[in-house]
Design an enzyme around this catalytic site. Structure first.
Site, mmCIF file in Angstrom:
data_model
loop_
_atom_site.group_PDB
_atom_site.id
_atom_site.type_symbol
_atom_site.label_atom_id
_atom_site.label_comp_id
_atom_site.label_asym_id
_atom_site.label_seq_id
_atom_site.Cartn_x
_atom_site.Cartn_y
_atom_site.Cartn_z
ATOM 1 N N ASP A 145 0.864 -1.194 0.000
ATOM 2 C CA ASP A 145 0.000 0.000 0.000
ATOM 3 C C ASP A 145 0.897 1.238 0.000
ATOM 4 O O ASP A 145 2.088 1.155 0.324
ATOM 5 C CB ASP A 145 -0.913 0.020 1.231
ATOM 6 N N GLU B 100 -2.419 9.045 7.788
ATOM 7 C CA GLU B 100 -0.945 9.017 7.688
ATOM 8 C C GLU B 100 -0.299 9.912 8.750
ATOM 9 O O GLU B 100 0.809 9.660 9.189
ATOM 10 C CB GLU B 100 -0.489 9.443 6.287
ATOM 11 N N CYS C 284 -4.301 -1.574 -2.084
ATOM 12 C CA CYS C 284 -4.440 -0.138 -2.334
ATOM 13 C C CYS C 284 -5.341 0.009 -3.550
ATOM 14 O O CYS C 284 -5.041 -0.532 -4.623
ATOM 15 C CB CYS C 284 -3.059 0.445 -2.622
ATOM 16 N N ASN C 285 -6.458 0.712 -3.372
ATOM 17 C CA ASN C 285 -7.398 0.878 -4.486
ATOM 18 C C ASN C 285 -6.824 1.756 -5.583
ATOM 19 O O ASN C 285 -7.051 1.509 -6.769
ATOM 20 C CB ASN C 285 -8.696 1.510 -3.971
ATOM 21 N N THR C 286 -6.082 2.787 -5.185
ATOM 22 C CA THR C 286 -5.530 3.717 -6.169
ATOM 23 C C THR C 286 -4.560 2.961 -7.084
ATOM 24 O O THR C 286 -4.610 3.098 -8.307
ATOM 25 C CB THR C 286 -4.822 4.883 -5.435
ATOM 26 N N TYR D 263 -1.005 8.578 -2.537
ATOM 27 C CA TYR D 263 -0.995 8.336 -3.973
ATOM 28 C C TYR D 263 -2.239 8.945 -4.644
ATOM 29 O O TYR D 263 -2.247 9.172 -5.852
ATOM 30 C CB TYR D 263 -1.033 6.822 -4.260
ATOM 31 N N GLY D 264 -3.299 9.140 -3.835
ATOM 32 C CA GLY D 264 -4.607 9.544 -4.376
ATOM 33 C C GLY D 264 -4.580 10.672 -5.388
ATOM 34 O O GLY D 264 -5.203 10.574 -6.449
ATOM 35 N N THR E 126 -8.180 1.712 1.315
ATOM 36 C CA THR E 126 -7.860 0.817 2.436
ATOM 37 C C THR E 126 -7.473 1.582 3.703
ATOM 38 O O THR E 126 -7.402 0.998 4.776
ATOM 39 C CB THR E 126 -6.738 -0.155 2.025
#
Ligand code: DGL
Length: 282
Positions: free
Chosen positions: A19, A167, A82-84, A51-52, A202
């Site tokens: 991730d 984060e 990680c969805n991105t 990353y988004g 996530t």
């Protein structure tokens, strides 16, 4: 004395879980509950999270570097938790890079298992997607949901502040209340018929107490961990060659691109156990 014949079967290795930061820990925790006997190697690219908001090219490049780092440490199967990364890099890695790197290795994502579950989780057939801008704008969820359930209306809303809250360890602060409430009210205003909210990032389960607080009863909150873990269990059952490539020592180690002490402290709180961490450069 005889020399043992060189083996052509590569050694089994840990299951890699990747991730951009801490979010994938929510997936790892569920996977380990379902499949405790395997070894795991987690990599968080904390130094470059989030990353988004990053472009397709950058997310792809970073994700490929992470996958290669996990392969280099013996992983034969890597989960993009990680969805991105799943939305922007998975397909290219599966279709182009694996053939070049090693066709016997596998990389799987988190979007498909979530999408497969969604049909049974909505009555109104109106589903909300809370995710990063990258995931929402990629259109991956809408596309994949419509392949399986063309009758479902999908409304997406990006939550750009949610990952930085996690984060930066602000997930329990009054700031988190403000930003979580704003997005949940926002998506339900866009489509008041929504009865299922996919947490399509996530990191978001780490904000769960706030999400529950501002979600009206009757709207189901859908974190992904359980569906990803169930889907991986099924995948390993259907692919015995890959199952044999996953070592079974029950261990879990962690890599981060940030400071190891910082990761150790936060990850131990999220995982409820002491964690062994090494800092690496990608
Ligand atoms: N946790 C990741 C996801 O599922 C990425 C969050 C980010 O780095 O923006 O999308």
């Amino acid at each position: 004395m005889t020399t043992p014949a060189a083996s052509t079967t590569p050694a089994a290795g840990p299951i890699g879980v990747f991730d951009s930061g801490y979010g994938g820990l929510t997936i790892l925790r569920q996977i380990r509950q379902y499949l405790p006997r395997y070894d795991y190697l987690y990599l968080g690219d904390n130094a470059r999270a989030p990353y988004g908001p990053r472009s397709f090219e950058v997310v792809y490049e970073y994700t490929l570097q992470a996958v290669e780092a996990l392969f280099a440490r013996g992983c034969r199967l890597v989960i993009l938790a990680c969805n991105t990364a799943s939305a922007k890099a998975l397909r290219t890695i599966q279709q182009n890079d694996l053939a070049r790197i090693d066709p016997s290795r596998r990389v799987l994502g988190v979007i498909r298992p979530t999408v497969e579950a969604i049909g049974a989780l909505t009555r109104t057939r109106h589903v909300g997607l809370l995710a990063t801008a990258g995931t929402v704008n990629s259109g991956s969820y809408t596309l994949e949901i419509h392949k399986l359930f063309p009758d479902i209306t999908v409304t997406g809303l990006a939550c750009p502040m949610w990952v930085p809250l996690v984060e930066n360890y602000e997930f329990d602060s009054p700031g988190a209340d403000y930003f979580v409430r704003k997005r949940i009210e926002g998506i339900l205003r866009l489509d008041p018929q929504i009865d299922a909210l996919i947490l399509g990032c996530t990191h978001y389960p780490l904000l769960m107490s706030k999400i529950v607080k501002y979600t009206p009863p009757g709207v189901r909150i859908i974190p992904q961990g359980e569906y990803v873990a169930a889907s991986l269990t099924d995948y390993l059952r259907r692919h015995p060659e890959m199952e044999a490539a996953c070592s079974q020592g029950g261990t879990c180690r962690y890599l981060t691109t940030e400071n190891a002490d910082k990761f150790r402290e936060s990850a131990a709180l999220f995982m409820h156990e002491r964690v062994e961490v090494e800092s690496i450069v990608l």
